[in-house]
Enzyme design. Structure first.
Site, PDB file in Angstrom:
ATOM      1  CD  GLU A  73      -1.800  -2.381   1.375  1.00 18.79           C
ATOM      2  OE1 GLU A  73      -2.668  -3.253   1.166  1.00 18.79           O
ATOM      3  OE2 GLU A  73      -0.656  -2.649   1.823  1.00 18.79           O
ATOM      4  CG  HIS A 142      -9.798  -7.839   7.192  1.00 16.48           C
ATOM      5  ND1 HIS A 142      -9.111  -8.700   8.024  1.00 16.48           N
ATOM      6  CD2 HIS A 142      -9.162  -7.881   6.000  1.00 16.48           C
ATOM      7  CE1 HIS A 142      -8.114  -9.242   7.351  1.00 16.48           C
ATOM      8  NE2 HIS A 142      -8.111  -8.763   6.121  1.00 16.48           N
TER       9      HIS A 142
END
Length: 343
Positions: A73, A142
């Protein structure tokens, strides 16, 4: 007159569109409209996206416009920010916003601060998008909502859609904006169909960033929410309506800049306020709304303290029964409304 002459007038046609397809339409239309737009992220190209948001786009636009990235990322967000500074308009997908933390330096220090501190002379027209908040059975790693995190930072615009129209209109507006925009979607809404008006089916349909929408008119209490909990508010309003309580439901759509004027006007009418969000209570979106109402002219219209409905102040458990108890449910909203109204 036309009807008298026997001519059939076509009525506006609304269709059912899932949030997934609305996002796909928005990306397709903007890739077609502006050659500077490109999409990058993990598995967005040949695999059609982890959530199939980018389905068909790689085949249509090719490797230069739809780019698969490594699982890094920080790396691909940095590439996207540099591309935006150089004049392109990247759409950077995080497979989940929990892992945008790996790229927080790029989002805040590179994108947001550069654009803000240069007074826009260094434009950073980039969209960071992907699923945010709780999904189902994916535990704490998550499931976090980042609306409060990103809404806290000057230089960013932050949008949080609920319906298919929200998703399409806000994504198109975000791509066209010269500021860095964070778009927080809900994975649990991707497959949900919503009615999309004929206007929203247009390629030029955009929703202004920074403007809330009143989803349901009411007179007794104002419910303010964003993303998936807007649907819970609508369900709670339907339940309470049978008991004679009419809720006004406001879909924020945008976290920053926040449309507090719409909330103030509603509170002046209903005299009661309940905020609903999936994120944690401390320093949350609801906390900001309550503070702004208390500091502004709408405070004088409140007949009772504002009430917040939030996620539980714990990392998300994996077990479903515990997960359900950590996320605001319809019954929690009904309870909060009755508390606010003292009934």
């Amino acid at each position: 007159l036309q009807q008298r002459r026997g001519l059939r007038l076509s009525a506006p046609v609304a269709i059912q569109v899932t949030v997934r397809d609305a996002l796909n339409q928005a990306l397709d239309e903007e890739l077609e409209r502006d050659e500077r737009v490109f999409l990058l992220g993990e598995e967005v190209a040949q695999y059609d996206g982890a959530y199939k948001i980018s389905r068909g786009l790689w085949k249509k636009y090719g490797d230069k416009r739809v780019i698969d990235t490594p699982i890094s990322e920080m790396g691909f967000a940095g590439i996207a920010v540099g591309a935006a500074m150089a004049g392109l308009r990247p759409v950077c997908e995080f497979m989940t916003f929990n892992f945008s933390m790996q790229a927080i330096d790029q989002v805040i220090n590179s994108a947001a601060k550069t654009c803000y501190m240069s007074a826009g002379s260094i434009a950073v027209p980039i969209v960071f998008r992907g699923p945010n908040g709780a999904s189902a059975g994916v535990a704490a790693q998550h499931s976090q909502c980042f609306a409060a995190w990103y809404g806290h930072c000057p230089g960013l615009k932050v949008v949080s859609p609920w319906s298919a129209e929200d998703a399409k209109g806000l994504l198109k507006a975000s791509i066209r904006d010269d500021n860095p925009v964070v778009m927080l979607e809900s994975e649990l809404l991707y497959g949900v169909p919503f009615e999309m008006s004929e206007q929203a089916q247009s390629k030029e349909f955009v929703i202004p960033i920074g403007k809330a929408k009143i989803e349901r008119q009411g007179t007794h209490v104002t419910l303010v929410s964003h993303s998936r909990p807007v649907g819970h508010c609508m369900e709670a309003a339907a339940v309470l309506s049978k008991e004679g309580v009419e809720c006004e439901v406001i879909n924020l759509r945008t976290i920053r800049p926040m449309d507090i004027e719409t909330v103030e006007a509603s509170v002046a009418k209903t005299n009661h306020l309940v905020t609903v969000e999936g994120g944690w209570p401390q320093f949350g979106v609801g906390a900001e709304i309550c503070a702004r109402i208390m500091e502004g002219p709408a405070f004088n219209y409140l007949d009772a303290p504002a009430v917040r409905v939030t996620g539980a102040d714990v990392p998300m458990p994996y077990a479903k029964i515990l997960e359900d108890n950590c996320i605001p449910q319809v019954k929690d909203i009904v309870f909060a409304v009755k508390k606010a109204l003292n009934i």
